[in-house]
Structures are given as structure tokens and as C-alpha cells.
Design a protein around this motif. Structure first.
Motif, short mmCIF file in Angstrom:
data_model
loop_
_atom_site.label_atom_id
_atom_site.label_comp_id
_atom_site.label_asym_id
_atom_site.label_seq_id
_atom_site.Cartn_x
_atom_site.Cartn_y
_atom_site.Cartn_z
N MET A 1 4.95 -6.12 -18.00
CA MET A 1 4.98 -4.68 -17.77
C MET A 1 6.31 -4.30 -17.11
SD MET A 1 2.41 -2.28 -15.51
CE MET A 1 1.02 -2.65 -16.55
N VAL A 2 6.93 -3.25 -17.58
CA VAL A 2 8.16 -2.77 -16.97
C VAL A 2 7.80 -1.72 -15.92
CG1 VAL A 2 9.64 -3.27 -18.91
CG2 VAL A 2 8.42 -1.12 -18.88
N LEU A 27 3.87 11.51 -15.11
CA LEU A 27 3.63 10.07 -15.16
C LEU A 27 4.68 9.27 -14.42
CD1 LEU A 27 2.69 10.00 -18.93
CD2 LEU A 27 1.14 9.36 -17.08
N GLY A 28 5.81 9.89 -14.11
CA GLY A 28 6.88 9.16 -13.45
C GLY A 28 7.60 8.19 -14.34
N LEU A 227 -1.39 3.44 -16.93
CA LEU A 227 -1.46 4.36 -15.80
C LEU A 227 -2.62 5.32 -15.96
CD1 LEU A 227 -0.13 5.56 -13.21
CD2 LEU A 227 1.11 7.11 -14.72
N GLY A 228 -3.44 5.43 -14.94
CA GLY A 228 -4.49 6.43 -14.95
C GLY A 228 -3.94 7.77 -14.50
N GLU A 238 -8.49 5.88 -15.60
CA GLU A 238 -8.49 4.46 -15.24
C GLU A 238 -9.55 3.73 -16.08
OE1 GLU A 238 -6.53 2.96 -13.25
OE2 GLU A 238 -5.68 4.45 -11.89
N GLY A 239 -9.19 2.52 -16.48
CA GLY A 239 -10.14 1.70 -17.21
C GLY A 239 -10.01 1.76 -18.71
N VAL A 240 -9.22 2.71 -19.24
CA VAL A 240 -8.99 2.75 -20.68
C VAL A 240 -8.02 1.63 -21.04
CG1 VAL A 240 -8.04 4.11 -22.59
CG2 VAL A 240 -9.46 5.21 -20.87
N ASP A 241 -8.36 0.89 -22.07
CA ASP A 241 -7.59 -0.29 -22.47
C ASP A 241 -6.27 0.12 -23.11
OD1 ASP A 241 -6.65 -2.72 -23.28
OD2 ASP A 241 -8.20 -3.07 -24.78
#
Length: 245
Positions: A1-2, A27-28, A227-228, A238-241
Motif C-alpha cells: 500500500m502506498v 480522501l487526502g 479508506l473508509g 469500513e470493511g468493504v473489500d
């Protein structure tokens, strides 16, 4: 992950591209947009021209200075109009034009987002004329998605779609949902949706996937970034693949 990926967006003409800097700030991350141009008619010959290898290569060249980690062709109709095999070839050529970095398109983004949500039954509220909408339905069906209902609102140009108000988008979504659909799809990257995506979901009472939303999500997925951010809808909870291929 970057730590902070750069998702390069190739966007046709001008309509709702301001959705992307909004998402980037929220999202940044970096989401530079390169524009390519053609007639903005929602008609098959024009869409085939818009998504041609030459035009997408020109868009990739415009993004080169941004050093993107991935590049996404931000046009649903300009990708599914090629059919599943042609759309796959389109993104493979785009990847090659962009120096071999991962590439995708909004049509594939819809499919991947549905897989992430575990959904297989959808309704489609499309802005396009009916014949173009039918090509999207077929694209989804080949991917194993059951389209329980769909509409083509018959809006002829992307520029017209870009002028739709939030209220008009909410009405389009609500009028074209179906009780058997797990998710409502609202294609067309010319349509503003990101600033009021949660309102659309509340309005229809289920997860909603829109073109600019899934385009951003797909770029982040290919960059290995998870990112959630629930302001951008169920897809960003959160939790989505978000696992990459």
C-alpha cells in the motif's frame, strides 16, 4: 500500500469533473484530471471515437508529469460501448500507453464495486438513450450481474447531464429503483453525485453506486489503498473489500 497514491483520471470534455478534486480533498489523495475531447453525444459511433486508443494515449501523455500510480478512463459509456472484450483491450492499451501502470475504466469499476459489496442484483438509472443503456445492461450481464430493471432517460449529451441539479438526480434515482435490486447503479461521469451521495442512498433506501464514485474507488483499489469515508456512500464504508486483482 502506498501512503498517498496518485490516481490519474482521463475525463471526456467538461461536465462534472469537479467531483474529483472534491473527492481528493475528502480522501487526502491526489486525483489529477486530464481532459480529452470529442463530440459529447450519447451515441455509439461518437462514443467509440471518444474511447479510441489514440485519444486515451493522448490523455495518458497529459498525465505523465503527475507520475500517477494508476490511471482510470473516467467514462462509462465510452468503455462499455466496446463490449466486455473490447473494453478489456481498451484498458490494456491504456496501461501500455501510460508506461505499464495499472489501468481501468468506469465500466469495470462498477463491476468491481459490486463484487466488493457482494451484490448481484441491480437496477440501473441511466441518463443515456435506451439503445446505449442496453449496452451497459449487457456489459453487466456478461459480468454475472442480474439487471432486474433499467431505464434510459434519453439525455442526448454529456453537457446536458452535467447541468442536472441534485434534486433532479435524486428524482432520477428514486423513479428508477426496483424493490428486488440490492444496489442501484447511476452511470455517467458527466453527472454530479459525490457531494450528495448519502442523500441519494437515503432517498432510495439502499446502496447506490455512481460513476464518479466508483471511478475514484477503482483507482484507489488498484493502488492498494483502502479508506473508509462514508460521506462517499456505502462503497467507502469500513470493511468493504478493496483488494486488488
Amino acid at each position: 500500500m502506498v501512503s498517498c497514491p496518485t490516481v490519474g483520471i482521463i475525463y471526456p470534455d467538461h461536465a462534472a469533473e469537479d467531483d474529483y478534486p472534491f473527492a481528493a480533498e475528502l480522501l487526502g489523495v491526489r486525483i489529477p484530471v486530464a481532459h480529452i475531447y470529442g463530440t459529447d453525444l450519447h451515441a455509439v459511433p461518437e462514443l467509440l471515437d471518444l474511447g479510441s486508443p489514440e485519444k486515451l494515449a493522448a490523455g495518458a501523455a497529459k498525465l505523465e508529469a503527475e507520475s500517477p500510480d494508476v490511471v482510470v478512463w473516467a467514462c462509462t459509456s465510452g468503455s462499455f460501448v466496446y463490449g466486455p472484450d473490447g473494453a478489456r483491450n481498451q484498458v490494456e492499451q491504456l496501461s501500455a500507453s501510460a508506461g505499464g501502470i495499472p489501468a481501468s475504466s468506469t465500466s469495470f469499476a462498477f463491476v468491481e464495486a459490486l463484487r466488493a459489496l457482494g451484490a448481484t442484483r441491480v437496477a440501473v438509472a441511466a441518463s443515456y438513450p435506451r439503445d446505449v443503456s442496453e449496452l451497459f445492461v449487457e456489459f453487466l450481464r456478461v459480468a454475472g450481474i442480474d439487471v432486474v430493471s433499467f431505464t434510459g432517460a434519453g439525455i442526448e449529451t454529456a453537457a446536458q447531464v452535467g447541468t442536472l441539479t441534485s434534486g433532479e438526480v435524486l428524482d432520477l434515482a428514486a423513479a428508477n429503483d426496483h424493490p428486488d435490486a440490492q444496489v442501484l447503479l447511476v452511470p455517467d461521469t458527466a453527472m454530479h453525485t459525490l457531494r450528495f451521495l448519502r442523500d441519494i442512498e437515503t432517498h432510495v433506501g439502499k446502496p447506490v453506486l455512481t460513476a464518479n464514485q466508483v471511478t475514484v474507488w477503482e483507482g484507489l483499489r488498484l493502488a492498494g489503498y483502502n479508506l473508509g469515508r462514508p460521506e462517499l456512500g456505502t462503497l467507502f464504508e469500513e470493511g468493504v473489500d478493496h483488494d486488488t486483482r
